[in-house]
Scaffold this active site. Sequence first.
Site, short mmCIF file in Angstrom:
data_model
loop_
_atom_site.label_atom_id
_atom_site.label_comp_id
_atom_site.label_asym_id
_atom_site.label_seq_id
_atom_site.Cartn_x
_atom_site.Cartn_y
_atom_site.Cartn_z
N CYS A 34 59.34 -27.85 15.02
CA CYS A 34 59.96 -26.52 15.13
C CYS A 34 59.41 -25.73 16.31
O CYS A 34 59.92 -24.68 16.63
CB CYS A 34 59.73 -25.74 13.85
SG CYS A 34 57.98 -25.57 13.49
N CYS A 103 55.27 -27.13 7.14
CA CYS A 103 54.68 -25.89 7.66
C CYS A 103 53.23 -25.76 7.20
O CYS A 103 52.38 -25.24 7.94
CB CYS A 103 55.47 -24.68 7.20
SG CYS A 103 57.25 -24.87 7.42
#
Length: 142
Positions: A34, A103
């Site tokens: 990302c 994440c």
Amino acid sequence: MLYSDKVMDHFTHPRNVGTIENADGIGEVGNPKCGDIMRIYLKIDNDIITDVKFSTFGCGSAIASSSMATEMIKGKPLSQALELTNKAVVEALDGLPAHKLHCSVLAEEAVKAAVKDYYDKNGIEYDHEKFAQKHDCEHCGE
Ligand code: FES
């Protein structure tokens, strides 16, 4: 509800945000998927993490994970910080949606990178095995 109360709490009120001047160890990692970036600063005294701060250019889950991770290693010996896994962080947050597990990996890796930085700067010997990347993130396949 996609996110647990704990995730929302750490996202809206992140603990230990900021930087540390003259940090003893700084770890910066990026998530290739990302493009998000996480930085962790450590103050270390006698092998104990006396202070920790993080700054991130990342998503809400990355913020919540880092906030929780910093709480989990504050005041702890380095050996314990190195054992912190993204899985433990996710459990402490009462879970993250599957597509957001990667994440939490940023938090684990940034902590490890900061400890490694401290070891490298001080010429301290360490077990390189401990820094091998083996996080528990079935989606990123790394
Ligand atoms: Fe990038 Fe969460 S989407 S760290």
